[in-house]
Design a protein around this motif. Structure first.
Motif, short mmCIF file in Angstrom:
data_model
loop_
_atom_site.label_atom_id
_atom_site.label_comp_id
_atom_site.label_asym_id
_atom_site.label_seq_id
_atom_site.Cartn_x
_atom_site.Cartn_y
_atom_site.Cartn_z
N GLN A 119 -3.77 4.24 -1.59
CA GLN A 119 -5.12 3.89 -1.14
C GLN A 119 -6.20 4.21 -2.17
O GLN A 119 -7.22 3.54 -2.25
CB GLN A 119 -5.42 4.60 0.18
CG GLN A 119 -6.64 4.07 0.92
CD GLN A 119 -6.42 2.67 1.47
OE1 GLN A 119 -5.32 2.33 1.91
NE2 GLN A 119 -7.46 1.84 1.43
N LYS A 120 -5.96 5.23 -2.99
CA LYS A 120 -6.97 5.64 -3.98
C LYS A 120 -7.26 4.56 -5.02
O LYS A 120 -8.27 4.61 -5.72
CB LYS A 120 -6.54 6.92 -4.67
CG LYS A 120 -5.27 6.80 -5.50
CD LYS A 120 -4.89 8.14 -6.12
CE LYS A 120 -3.61 8.04 -6.94
NZ LYS A 120 -3.22 9.33 -7.55
N PHE A 121 -6.37 3.56 -5.12
CA PHE A 121 -6.57 2.48 -6.08
C PHE A 121 -7.26 1.26 -5.45
O PHE A 121 -7.37 0.22 -6.09
CB PHE A 121 -5.22 2.02 -6.64
CG PHE A 121 -4.48 3.07 -7.42
CD1 PHE A 121 -4.84 3.37 -8.72
CD2 PHE A 121 -3.42 3.75 -6.85
CE1 PHE A 121 -4.16 4.34 -9.45
CE2 PHE A 121 -2.72 4.72 -7.57
CZ PHE A 121 -3.10 5.01 -8.87
N SER A 122 -7.72 1.37 -4.21
CA SER A 122 -8.12 0.20 -3.45
C SER A 122 -9.48 -0.39 -3.82
O SER A 122 -9.83 -1.48 -3.37
CB SER A 122 -8.11 0.51 -1.95
OG SER A 122 -9.06 1.52 -1.64
N ASP A 123 -10.28 0.30 -4.63
CA ASP A 123 -11.63 -0.18 -4.89
C ASP A 123 -12.01 -0.24 -6.36
O ASP A 123 -13.19 -0.28 -6.69
CB ASP A 123 -12.65 0.68 -4.14
CG ASP A 123 -12.63 0.43 -2.64
OD1 ASP A 123 -12.68 -0.74 -2.25
OD2 ASP A 123 -12.52 1.40 -1.88
#
Length: 381
Positions: A179-183
């Protein structure tokens, strides 16, 4: 079945060309080998393209104005686009939408793999498909939009695509670890990830796309991709693996007397960054406009190639030089990432990227950037 123009290939370039032709009253058939095909692609498109082609917001899954560039030694440069964003699309949905727009405009859209293009007795062509899936198709003119390994180009004896990169991408469902790569977009300039290209991390609405590329036949793409995922620290299993060849240099010619090539079939993917969707759609539009003028006023189809090169040859040349300078080894890649830290470099790069126009800079800025290039090339950091 007889048409004014047969467009072979239903990706962005072919779909845009078919729509443009049909809007002008040209009887057009769009032939796509697999209407359910999932094209391996990062799916990044600039704001200028979204505006020009009025791409619906539901197709743009992410609007990202931040990216990170990572060097071989792990140096990370944060980069921002103050004047726009890069849109993330999913190719299966994006391509389907563009084909539906062509169909709405009046184009016939069919599924079939073209296996032969032969001269007809009327001065045009006869197209046959694998296993005669559709009856033979007659067309006065041809637009080849069938990718890097274009059958159209082979059948009509166009010059070959000289340089191809093999790209591999894997899709990962979002988990707490991912999730930490989602933005944010991440670009890795690292020889362990790609010895002559780069690796990318592109977030989409419900998954993360991770991929890398290398010149065809030079390295083991699966091993490079495996190493990339390991270096990122992801242990999840991908739910989809994709691979495709990407042409990284325009063919010596992509127009003939009665036919043209567009998109990947013409080799219209930029060096250094591997961007293809923008140039696919722009070439499809420019090629179709030249075809309309050709059919109505008998103007030469080479006008399309002349116009495309006039608009974009400086971009292709500049990126080819950049790739030749900095992608050869990790010392030079380290230099390249260091230069990306400069605010003027970022501004000029992103402003040029958004609308694919060379953005002028004051002489003092040019000299500063030139000096930094020389410094980092010598120091390698």
């Amino acid at each position: 079945m007889r048409y004014d123009v047969a467009v072979i290939g239903g990706g962005p370039s072919g779909a845009v060309a078919a729509a443009e032709l049909s809007k002008a009253g040209v009887s057009t058939i769009l032939i796509e080998r697999n209407l359910d095909n999932v094209k391996p692609c990062g799916g990044a498109i600039p704001l200028g393209l979204i505006e020009e082609f009025t791409i619906p917001s539901y197709l743009v899954e992410k609007k990202l104005s931040r990216m990170k560039a990572r060097s071989p030694k792990g140096r990370i440069i944060d980069m921002r686009m103050p004047n726009g964003y890069v849109g993330m699309v999913r190719r299966e949905k994006f391509d389907q939408y563009l084909r539906s727009e062509a169909e709405k405009a009046g184009a016939a859209v069919i599924e079939g793999l073209v296996t032969s293009i032969q001269p007809s007795g009327r001065g045009g062509y006869v197209l046959t498909t694998l296993n005669n899936k559709v009856p033979p198709i007659e067309a006065d003119r041809i637009i080849g939009a069938d990718g890097a390994n274009s059958k159209t180009a082979d059948e009509l004896h166009f010059p070959p695509n000289e340089l191809k990169v093999i790209a591999m991408q894997q899709r990962f469902k979002y988990t707490p670890a991912i999730q930490k790569f989602s933005d944010i977009v991440e670009i890795w300039f690292d020889g362990e990830v790609s010895p002559d290209f780069y690796g990318w991390i592109f977030p989409k609405a419900d998954h993360l796309a991770i991929g890398t590329g290398t010149e065809d036949h030079r390295h083991n793409i699966k091993a490079l991709q495996k190493r990339f995922v390991e270096k990122i620290g992801i242990t999840d299993t991908p739910y989809l693996d994709e691979a495709a060849k990407i042409p990284m240099k325009p063919r010596k010619s992509f127009t003939a007397e009665k036919s043209i090539l567009v998109g990947d079939a013409a080799g219209l993917v930029t060096p250094a960054n591997g961007e293809g969707i923008f140039f696919a759609m722009r070439s499809g539009k420019l090629g179709a406009q030249a075809m309309i003028e050709h059919l109505k006023k008998n103007t030469p189809l080479r006008n399309y190639e002349t116009e495309f090169r006039k608009l974009y040859a400086p971009i292709f040349f500049g990126l080819e030089v950049l790739q030749a300078m900095y992608y050869r080894n990790d010392r030079l890649r380290e230099s390249f990432v260091a230069i990306c830290a400069d605010d003027d470099v970022q501004r000029i790069t992103f402003d040029s990227y958004l609308y694919k126009k060379m953005v002028p800079a004051p002489w003092s800025t040019q000299m500063k950037i030139f000096s930094k290039n020389i410094y980092h090339l010598i120091k390698g950091r």
